[in-house]
Each structure stands twice: as structure tokens, then as C-alpha cells.
Design a protein around this motif. Structure first.
Motif, mmCIF file in Angstrom:
data_model
loop_
_atom_site.group_PDB
_atom_site.id
_atom_site.type_symbol
_atom_site.label_atom_id
_atom_site.label_comp_id
_atom_site.label_asym_id
_atom_site.label_seq_id
_atom_site.Cartn_x
_atom_site.Cartn_y
_atom_site.Cartn_z
ATOM 1 N N GLY A 171 0.803 -1.215 0.000
ATOM 2 C CA GLY A 171 0.000 0.000 0.000
ATOM 3 C C GLY A 171 0.836 1.265 0.000
ATOM 4 N N TYR A 172 2.133 1.165 -0.280
ATOM 5 C CA TYR A 172 3.010 2.335 -0.242
ATOM 6 C C TYR A 172 2.897 3.156 -1.517
ATOM 7 C CZ TYR A 172 5.422 0.057 3.695
ATOM 8 O OH TYR A 172 5.740 -0.531 4.888
ATOM 9 N N ASP A 173 3.137 4.456 -1.385
ATOM 10 C CA ASP A 173 3.216 5.291 -2.585
ATOM 11 C C ASP A 173 4.590 5.104 -3.228
ATOM 12 O OD1 ASP A 173 5.152 7.055 -1.336
ATOM 13 O OD2 ASP A 173 3.505 8.139 -0.397
ATOM 14 N N ARG A 174 4.719 5.618 -4.448
ATOM 15 C CA ARG A 174 5.936 5.352 -5.214
ATOM 16 C C ARG A 174 7.182 5.945 -4.551
ATOM 17 N NH1 ARG A 174 7.472 3.353 -10.066
ATOM 18 N NH2 ARG A 174 9.337 4.252 -11.019
ATOM 19 N N ASP A 175 7.074 7.125 -3.974
ATOM 20 C CA ASP A 175 8.246 7.723 -3.328
ATOM 21 C C ASP A 175 8.743 6.859 -2.177
ATOM 22 O OD1 ASP A 175 8.268 9.848 -5.068
ATOM 23 O OD2 ASP A 175 7.240 11.235 -3.723
ATOM 24 N N THR A 176 7.801 6.328 -1.404
ATOM 25 C CA THR A 176 8.184 5.452 -0.301
ATOM 26 C C THR A 176 8.826 4.176 -0.833
ATOM 27 O OG1 THR A 176 6.393 6.311 1.080
ATOM 28 C CG2 THR A 176 7.334 4.186 1.709
ATOM 29 N N MET A 177 8.245 3.620 -1.893
ATOM 30 C CA MET A 177 8.824 2.421 -2.494
ATOM 31 C C MET A 177 10.260 2.671 -2.957
ATOM 32 S SD MET A 177 5.803 0.839 -4.854
ATOM 33 C CE MET A 177 4.307 0.130 -4.199
ATOM 34 N N LEU A 178 10.487 3.777 -3.629
ATOM 35 C CA LEU A 178 11.826 4.080 -4.138
ATOM 36 C C LEU A 178 12.824 4.220 -2.996
ATOM 37 C CD1 LEU A 178 10.920 6.590 -6.982
ATOM 38 C CD2 LEU A 178 12.104 4.393 -7.284
ATOM 39 N N ARG A 179 12.413 4.877 -1.926
ATOM 40 C CA ARG A 179 13.318 5.054 -0.785
ATOM 41 C C ARG A 179 13.654 3.708 -0.153
ATOM 42 N NH1 ARG A 179 12.223 5.178 4.461
ATOM 43 N NH2 ARG A 179 9.973 5.552 4.137
ATOM 44 N N LEU A 180 12.629 2.890 0.109
ATOM 45 C CA LEU A 180 12.859 1.612 0.759
ATOM 46 C C LEU A 180 13.612 0.640 -0.146
ATOM 47 C CD1 LEU A 180 9.450 1.076 2.595
ATOM 48 C CD2 LEU A 180 11.633 1.774 3.591
ATOM 49 N N PHE A 181 13.342 0.695 -1.424
ATOM 50 C CA PHE A 181 14.030 -0.191 -2.371
ATOM 51 C C PHE A 181 15.527 0.072 -2.331
ATOM 52 C CE2 PHE A 181 15.031 -1.487 -6.885
ATOM 53 C CZ PHE A 181 14.735 -2.828 -6.719
ATOM 54 N N GLY A 182 15.902 1.337 -2.297
ATOM 55 C CA GLY A 182 17.321 1.679 -2.230
ATOM 56 C C GLY A 182 17.953 1.311 -0.908
ATOM 57 N N GLU A 183 17.194 1.427 0.178
ATOM 58 C CA GLU A 183 17.722 1.131 1.510
ATOM 59 C C GLU A 183 17.822 -0.363 1.787
ATOM 60 O OE1 GLU A 183 15.769 5.082 3.684
ATOM 61 O OE2 GLU A 183 15.036 3.072 4.183
ATOM 62 N N ARG A 184 17.037 -1.161 1.087
ATOM 63 C CA ARG A 184 16.917 -2.583 1.422
ATOM 64 C C ARG A 184 17.379 -3.496 0.292
ATOM 65 N NH1 ARG A 184 10.986 -2.097 4.480
ATOM 66 N NH2 ARG A 184 11.776 -0.908 6.293
ATOM 67 N N GLY A 185 18.492 -3.138 -0.307
ATOM 68 C CA GLY A 185 19.151 -4.044 -1.237
ATOM 69 C C GLY A 185 18.822 -3.850 -2.695
ATOM 70 N N GLY A 186 17.931 -2.922 -3.044
ATOM 71 C CA GLY A 186 17.604 -2.674 -4.437
ATOM 72 C C GLY A 186 18.623 -1.766 -5.112
ATOM 73 N N ASP A 187 18.457 -1.577 -6.412
ATOM 74 C CA ASP A 187 19.383 -0.736 -7.179
ATOM 75 C C ASP A 187 18.586 0.223 -8.076
ATOM 76 O OD1 ASP A 187 18.366 -2.643 -8.895
ATOM 77 O OD2 ASP A 187 20.297 -3.240 -9.742
ATOM 78 N N PRO A 188 17.849 1.169 -7.487
ATOM 79 C CA PRO A 188 16.988 2.047 -8.284
ATOM 80 C C PRO A 188 17.747 2.924 -9.275
ATOM 81 C CG PRO A 188 17.142 2.839 -6.026
ATOM 82 C CD PRO A 188 17.751 1.480 -6.044
ATOM 83 N N GLU A 189 19.043 3.116 -9.071
ATOM 84 C CA GLU A 189 19.819 3.985 -9.952
ATOM 85 C C GLU A 189 20.452 3.228 -11.117
ATOM 86 O OE1 GLU A 189 19.649 7.171 -9.424
ATOM 87 O OE2 GLU A 189 18.516 6.850 -7.572
ATOM 88 N N ARG A 190 20.259 1.932 -11.207
ATOM 89 C CA ARG A 190 20.910 1.144 -12.256
ATOM 90 C C ARG A 190 20.447 1.593 -13.630
ATOM 91 N NH1 ARG A 190 22.707 -4.407 -13.094
ATOM 92 N NH2 ARG A 190 23.718 -4.344 -15.133
ATOM 93 N N ALA A 191 21.393 1.950 -14.474
ATOM 94 C CA ALA A 191 21.073 2.377 -15.839
ATOM 95 C C ALA A 191 20.595 1.189 -16.665
ATOM 96 C CB ALA A 191 22.302 3.005 -16.493
ATOM 97 N N GLY A 192 19.652 1.444 -17.551
ATOM 98 C CA GLY A 192 19.166 0.426 -18.464
ATOM 99 C C GLY A 192 17.913 -0.288 -17.995
ATOM 100 N N LYS A 193 17.485 -0.051 -16.757
ATOM 101 C CA LYS A 193 16.267 -0.682 -16.261
ATOM 102 C C LYS A 193 15.035 0.027 -16.809
ATOM 103 C CE LYS A 193 16.107 -1.606 -11.855
ATOM 104 N NZ LYS A 193 16.262 -1.533 -10.389
ATOM 105 N N LYS A 194 13.971 -0.730 -17.000
ATOM 106 C CA LYS A 194 12.724 -0.130 -17.479
ATOM 107 C C LYS A 194 12.053 0.704 -16.401
ATOM 108 C CE LYS A 194 11.708 -3.839 -20.817
ATOM 109 N NZ LYS A 194 10.745 -4.896 -21.211
ATOM 110 N N ASP A 195 12.191 0.270 -15.168
ATOM 111 C CA ASP A 195 11.609 0.979 -14.025
ATOM 112 C C ASP A 195 12.627 0.887 -12.891
ATOM 113 O OD1 ASP A 195 10.141 1.458 -11.522
ATOM 114 O OD2 ASP A 195 8.315 1.299 -12.707
ATOM 115 N N PRO A 196 12.891 1.990 -12.195
ATOM 116 C CA PRO A 196 13.858 1.938 -11.091
ATOM 117 C C PRO A 196 13.518 0.883 -10.044
ATOM 118 C CG PRO A 196 13.333 4.213 -11.606
ATOM 119 C CD PRO A 196 12.382 3.373 -12.406
ATOM 120 N N LEU A 197 12.233 0.502 -9.931
ATOM 121 C CA LEU A 197 11.816 -0.471 -8.923
ATOM 122 C C LEU A 197 11.971 -1.924 -9.373
ATOM 123 C CD1 LEU A 197 8.582 1.265 -7.592
ATOM 124 C CD2 LEU A 197 10.773 1.058 -6.407
ATOM 125 N N ASP A 198 12.307 -2.161 -10.624
ATOM 126 C CA ASP A 198 12.452 -3.538 -11.099
ATOM 127 C C ASP A 198 13.584 -4.241 -10.338
ATOM 128 O OD1 ASP A 198 10.447 -3.037 -12.900
ATOM 129 O OD2 ASP A 198 11.767 -2.860 -14.647
#
Length: 412
Positions: A171-198
Motif C-alpha cells: 500500500g506504499y506510494d511510489r516515493d516510499t517504495m523508491l526510498r525503501l528499495f534503495g535502503e533494502r538491497g535494491g538498485d533504483p539507480e541502475r542504468a538500463g532498467k525499465k523501471d527503477p523499482l524492477d
């Protein structure tokens, strides 16, 4: 991978009420019902360090669910994973100069010992990430066939857009998802991804890291695909409860659900149930903060594991709370009083206590309410507030199996 040895769980002469648990996705208490056994998947440890009280609180919490279901007459099929290859484990092994496989096995064995000491019922299937790699590969191929996977250099990513229900679990909004994704092992800044959250589903081989052959090239699975593949293989397309700590709401459980739902077309879980975080010295327990209290250290200090378990039961599993030494010593003192009262044999009427304990645990695993009912019985039996009540000659015989089966406390 082997689990630990389960304690014997007494069969009760009464049937407990149906169990309702709080579902994160809907924000409501749900009573899960399904044909066949209740299906429970709880995300396990990444074994780069010993079991701390935050881990213990989570697994004792879901042990209450396992027990409450069984006391309500349901068969339970319980699966848990061990992420025995992942970045935190590899980083820890490198830092301390130990082989990563040796570190994983050592800490997994310590976890087994801690769970057995705390009388947590063992999962029916205890599956390591390494042994589940073929399952993850098969699942990635299913996602590829659904058009949900794409390549960025040597890595494969899952497209969150493939699941129309993405976001429904947290139920999180996108900004919250992006923040948590980066903090918890994700790579939202990776170039070439279709969506930073992938999220990554297959990590191509890196120098100095373990890797395995696959149709996608050498590498290893991503974290989320591991749990989704294990759950689908061992429990089927829809589980009754997907469980874990509240720090897994996003991205881990959201991504697990997406992977599974795109692969099968069925809802992944009927309920998403999350345990609160345990703090110490004013901060959430974590390796990075250095404020961990280890179960094994307490056990090696001659602390009764049942006192540790009772200290955990004094807190509601969904609450964020702080571990204190005073709370542990109070639990040890309370346990001594419980044992003293039970040793008398006779006591205050036990029937109402049994009813209250089972009803409390059926109501979103309310262990504090259940233990408070026992406290009142102990006070009445010992005459703490006046004349001792020993009118029920079978009180101890009635209560001991209930405390064991429902709360996991062995007091003999």
C-alpha cells in the motif's frame, strides 16, 4: 537442508477458536480458510551472524500462529527458507576471513539450536537458497515466457509492471517504495532498467563471488525470486499466510507476490502477516548499529530459554518494542511464580484460564492477553492478593498442557 527437532506438542481436550490474523494488505483481521492444511511460509534468516532477539521475536510470533491453527483443529504445512548465499553473507565472510559456506552453515546451526531451545515448532520443509537454485531457474523461465523478464548486461530483471496488483501488498506510494528499495538491497539507480523499482532475478557472475550454471549464463538468483520459487514449489500457488518481519513488507514481500502472481495467475497469499521490530538502546536491533542481543549469548549465560520466550510473549507480535534486561529478569521471576503455583497441583479454577488463553491467541495472536490471564490465575492460587484459592484440584493438570501447546512454554 535439515531443520531442528520439534518439541512434542500436547493434544488438547478442547478445540480452540478459529484464528484471525492482521493482514497488512487489507489492514484488517482475517480468518483464513482453505481446503486442506493451513499453508504458512515465513522468510528465514540470512546466516551471516547469530540469532538476535529481533529474529527470535519474529519466529516465536509465527510459532504462536502454527500452534493456534493446530489447536483449532487444522493441519499445518509450514515452510521456511535460509538465504545461505547473498551479499550480506558474502561481505561478512570476506570481512572476517572465513569461507562463506562455512559461515553460513555455522550460523544456520546456531539458529537451529536457538529455535530448539525456544521450543519453536520446526518447519516441515527448511530450504536453503543454494539448494533451491534449480527452482529459481525454472521460475525465471516461467516469468520469461510471460514477458516479465529482460536483460541488462549480464543480469536479468523482473518488470514490476507485469503484475497489475503491484503495490497492493504494501500500500506504499511510489516515493516510499523508491526510498525503501534503495535502503533494502535494491538498485533504483541502475542504468538500463525499465523501471527503477524492477528487481534483479538473476545476478550475472561477478569476480570473486560464487556462481552457478544456468540457461541465462553463470550467476545466482536474486533474493525475492528465491522465496517465491520455494513457496510455490512446496506449498502451491496460494499460501494462507506469507510471514516475516515488518521490514520485509517492501520490497521483499511485494516482489515475492509479484513474481508468484505473474508466474501462476493466482493470488500469492490470502494474508500477509508481519512482526514488529525489536529495539535495544533506543534503536532497532541491527548489525550495522552494533546493538544486537543474541539468544545464544543469553543461553550461554545460564538464562532459562523459557524466560526468554516468556519475555517475548509479553509483547504483541505486531508491536515495535524495546528489549530490556529488566524485562528479562521480570520474566524469569514471573516464570518462577508460575512454576511455584503449578507445583501445588490444586489451584484457582483453570477452565476460565484455558478459555481466555485460547481465545486471546485466536485473536491475532494476543500473547500479552494470554499471559496476563495466567498471571491472574497464579496470583489467585498463591494468594498474592489475599486468601489462596485451591478449589480446583486438577488445575495444574489442566493448565500445563495448554501452556505448552498454546504458548510453547514447558514448565515441568
Amino acid at each position: 537442508m535439515r531443520a531442528w527437532t520439534s518439541p512434542e506438542m500436547p493434544a488438547l481436550p478442547v478445540v480452540a477458536p478459529p484464528v484471525a490474523v492482521h493482514d497488512t494488505a487489507s489492514g484488517r483481521a482475517l480468518t483464513t480458510t482453505s481446503d486442506g492444511p493451513a499453508l504458512l511460509y515465513v522468510c528465514g534468516i540470512t546466516p551471516y551472524d547469530a540469532t538476535h532477539l529481533g529474529h527470535a521475536a519474529t519466529y516465536v510470533g509465527f510459532d504462536l500462529l502454527n500452534r493456534a491453527w493446530r489447536n483449532a483443529g487444522r493441519e499445518v504445512r509450514y515452510v521456511q527458507n535460509v538465504t545461505d548465499v547473498d551479499d550480506p553473507l558474502l561481505e561478512r565472510a570476506t570481512k572476517v576471513g572465513v569461507d562463506w559456506e562455512e559461515l553460513a552453515e555455522r550460523e544456520t546451526e546456531l539458529f537451529r539450536q536457538d529455535m530448539q531451545a525456544l521450543r519453536v515448532l520446526a518447519p516441515d520443509a527448511y530450504i536453503g537458497a543454494v539448494e533451491s537454485i534449480p527452482l529459481a531457474v525454472d521460475m525465471i523461465e516461467r516469468l520469461q515466457a510471460a514477458g516479465a523478464v529482460y536483460r541488462v548486461e549480464d543480469d536479468l530483471y523482473y518488470s514490476v509492471a507485469a503484475d497489475p496488483a503491484f503495490g497492493d501488498e504494501s500500500g506504499y506510494d511510489r516515493d516510499t517504495m523508491l526510498r525503501l528499495f534503495g535502503e533494502r538491497g535494491g538498485d533504483p539507480e541502475r542504468a538500463g532498467k525499465k523501471d527503477p523499482l524492477d528487481p534483479v532475478v538473476w545476478r550475472g557472475e561477478r569476480e570473486g563471488e560464487p556462481s552457478w550454471e544456468s540457461p541465462f549464463g553463470r550467476g545466482r538468483p536474486g533474493w525475492h525470486i528465491e522465496c517465491a520459487a520455494i513457496a510455490l514449489t512446496h506449498l502451491g500457488p496460494t499460501v494462507d499466510v506469507q510471514g516475516g518481519g515488518s521490514d520485509l513488507v517492501f520490497p521483499h514481500h511485494e516482489m515475492c507476490a509479484g513474481h508468484a502472481q505473474v508466474a501462476t495467475g493466482a493470488p500469492f497469499a490470502r494474508a500477509y502477516v508481519h512482526a514488529g521490530m525489536v529495539g535495544y538502546d533506543g534503536e532497532k536491533m541491527s548489525k550495522s548499529r552494533g546493538n544486537l542481543v543474541f539468544v545464544s549469548a543469553l543461553r550461554n549465560s545460564d538464562i532459562d530459554p523459557m524466560a526468554i520466550r516468556l519475555a517475548l510473549l509479553r509483547q504483541h507480535y505486531r508491536s515495535d518494542w524495546e528489549w530490556t534486561d529488566d524485562g528479562l529478569w521480570q520474566a524469569a521471576d514471573d516464570l518462577a511464580q508460575w512454576r511455584r503455583a503449578l507445583s501445588l497441583g490444586a489451584g484457582a479454577p483453570a477452565g476460565p484460564v484455558v478459555e481466555e488463553v485460547l481465545a486471546a491467541l485466536a485473536d491475532d495472536l494476543d500473547a500479552p492477553r494470554a499471559t496476563a490471564a495466567v498471571d491472574r490465575w497464579v496470583a489467585a492460587t498463591l494468594g498474592t492478593d489475599g486468601l489462596a484459592d485451591t478449589s480446583d484440584r486438577e488445575a495444574a493438570v489442566t493448565l500445563l498442557p495448554v501452556l505448552d501447546a498454546a504458548l510453547g512454554l514447558s514448565l515441568v
